[in-house]
Design an enzyme around this catalytic site. Structure first.
Site, PDB file in Angstrom:
ATOM      1  N   ASP A 179     -15.360  -4.626   1.004  1.00  0.00           N
ATOM      2  CA  ASP A 179     -14.015  -4.238   1.424  1.00  0.00           C
ATOM      3  C   ASP A 179     -13.483  -3.053   0.603  1.00  0.00           C
ATOM      4  OD1 ASP A 179     -11.753  -4.507   3.004  1.00  0.00           O
ATOM      5  OD2 ASP A 179     -11.440  -6.618   2.544  1.00  0.00           O
ATOM      6  N   ASP A 201      -7.373  -4.610  10.733  1.00  0.00           N
ATOM      7  CA  ASP A 201      -7.778  -5.984  11.062  1.00  0.00           C
ATOM      8  C   ASP A 201      -7.310  -6.419  12.451  1.00  0.00           C
ATOM      9  OD1 ASP A 201      -8.681  -5.919   8.512  1.00  0.00           O
ATOM     10  OD2 ASP A 201      -7.427  -7.564   7.766  1.00  0.00           O
TER      11      ASP A 201
HETATM   12  C1  GLA Z   1      -9.231  -7.033   4.552  1.00  0.00           C
HETATM   13  C2  GLA Z   1     -10.368  -7.050   5.566  1.00  0.00           C
HETATM   14  C3  GLA Z   1     -10.378  -8.392   6.265  1.00  0.00           C
HETATM   15  C4  GLA Z   1     -10.558  -9.503   5.238  1.00  0.00           C
HETATM   16  C5  GLA Z   1      -9.469  -9.426   4.179  1.00  0.00           C
HETATM   17  C6  GLA Z   1      -9.732 -10.366   3.015  1.00  0.00           C
HETATM   18  O1  GLA Z   1      -7.981  -7.079   5.174  1.00  0.00           O
HETATM   19  O2  GLA Z   1     -10.220  -6.014   6.493  1.00  0.00           O
HETATM   20  O3  GLA Z   1     -11.396  -8.449   7.237  1.00  0.00           O
HETATM   21  O4  GLA Z   1     -11.828  -9.387   4.653  1.00  0.00           O
HETATM   22  O5  GLA Z   1      -9.362  -8.112   3.641  1.00  0.00           O
HETATM   23  O6  GLA Z   1      -8.744 -10.318   2.051  1.00  0.00           O
END
Ligand code: GLA
Length: 403
Positions: free
Chosen positions: A162, A217
């Site tokens: 990430d 997301d």
């Molecule tokens: C980000 C990623 C998500 C998830 C969260 C976890 O937002 O894009 O897919 O992994 O972090 O904290």
């Protein structure tokens, strides 16, 4: 002595010339010596904890997901990775080794990976290129090689990496360091890049990782925006507007599936699954596999739709028509076949048509058309294929031109 002194002076002068030729702000370059292992000839399929469980992860829950994946028919349909997303980590020890949360993972990560492997499945973890993960746990910045070696020892097969708390880091460089660390770890580990499409990943991610996120997301909604997250159709629109760079061992990732999480209708989840398959997206389920209803399982294991997603040609679909609420998506498949989706975003049923010229076929060409949800096969169709499409629904077909 004088001779030596003159030689030294000449050497110093030469160094000066070389130094002057290199611009002061030159970046350090990092070479990926080892080739990217071919771990994703087709888009990865699996399950990830985030969409449903967020930080509420534990070894008991993960074991249940592995049990369910193996027993439900998901594994037979092609799903194989069980990935723990954020919040499994707690701290680093005095030597900098990453430590799992001892309350939630009392048996440790190695035992859990062994368990997942014992089910004939593969095991994945999550980390972050910054000092902290998005959930505020320790990230891998400065610990990349140490962490990669640890993952290899634990038996990790997949890393989602990430992009929170990365400050001024350069994304290509940061992901390249982790790619190098994984490739030198002694174990085959898929690298899932997650920088949300904000550093032009299509330019560098295909050589660095096996898949890369292209958007922020997803959340479990037909449409909408909240903070950093978007509904399913919002993500689709972002993807539709961009050039599709993807292919075998390098997949564009529009984020994980929300099927079965409860906030969309069955029809909407069928659309979600169909469209993700058209995009050659990684199919990473995000629901509780241990409590699936029949429709959720039916959608996630539709073998005809999965076969489109996993088509070896690996070419993502393009949106070839958008007229108000109606869209036609087309994807070429190996061997001269096509997949197509007639998509109705409207609130009333729509009469739609797949015209052969959208496929690049002459109108006289005869083809067999299989509806991949109703399973109805229509032989010898020419010119176009007509279908009634439910509100928020799709008709997804596979078109096989007759020889
Ligand atoms: C980000 C990623 C998500 C998830 C969260 C976890 O937002 O894009 O897919 O992994 O972090 O904290």
């Amino acid at each position: 002595m004088q001779h030596l002194f003159r030689r030294a002076l000449r050497a110093i002068a030469l160094v000066g010339v070389i130094a002057a030729a290199v611009p002061a702000q030159a970046h350090e370059t990092l070479k990926l010596d080892a080739p990217k292992p071919n771990l994703a000839p087709t888009p990865p399929m699996g399950w990830n904890s985030w969409n449903k469980f967020k930080c509420d992860v534990s070894e008991d829950m993960i074991r249940k997901q592995a049990d369910a994946m193996a027993a439900s028919g998901m594994k037979d349909a092609g799903y194989q990775y069980i990935v723990i997303d954020d919040c499994w980590q707690k701290s680093r020890d005095a030597d900098g080794n990453i430590q799992a949360d001892p309350e939630r993972f009392p048996s440790g990560i190695k035992a859990l990976a062994d368990y997942v492997h014992s089910k004939g499945l593969k095991f994945g973890l999550y980390s972050d290129a910054g000092s902290l993960t998005c959930g505020g746990r320790p990230g891998s910045a400065g610990h990349e090689f140490q962490d990669a070696r640890q993952y290899a020892k634990w038996g990790v097969d997949y890393l989602k990496y990430d992009w929170c708390h990365t400050g001024t880091r350069n994304a290509e460089a940061a992901y390249t360091i982790m790619a190098k660390a994984l490739r030198e770890s002694g174990r085959d580990i898929v690298l899932s890049i997650c920088e949300w499409g904000i550093n032009q990943p299509e330019r560098w991610a295909p050589k660095v990782g096996h898949l890369w996120r292209t958007t922020g997301d997803i959340y479990d909604a037909w449409e909408g925006k909240k903070d950093w997250s978007m509904g399913m159709t919002n993500i689709l629109d972002l993807v539709a507007e961009r050039e599709q760079v993807a292919g075998p061992n390098a997949w564009a990732d529009p984020d994980m599936l929300e099927i079965g999480n409860g906030n969309m209708t069955t029809t909407e989840y069928e659309s979600h699954f169909s469209l993700w398959a058209m995009l050659a997206a990684p199919l990473i389920a995000g629901n509780d596999l241990s409590r699936m209803d029949a429709d959720t399982l039916r959608i996630l294991t539709n073998k005809d739709v999965i076969a489109v997603d996993q088509d070896p040609l690996g070419k993502p679909a393009r949106r070839t028509l958008k007229e108000g609420d109606l869209e036609v998506w087309v994807r070429p498949l190996q061997g001269g076949e096509f997949a197509a989706v007639l998509f109705n975003r409207g609130k009333t049923p729509a009469d739609m048509k797949l015209a052969w010229d959208r496929l690049g076929l002459p109108a006289t060409q005869k083809a067999d058309v299989k509806d991949l949800w109703s399973k109805k096969l229509t032989k010898g169709v020419s010119g176009s294929y007509a279908a009634k499409v439910a509100p928020h629904g799709v008709v997804m077909v596979r078109v096989t031109p007759q020889r």
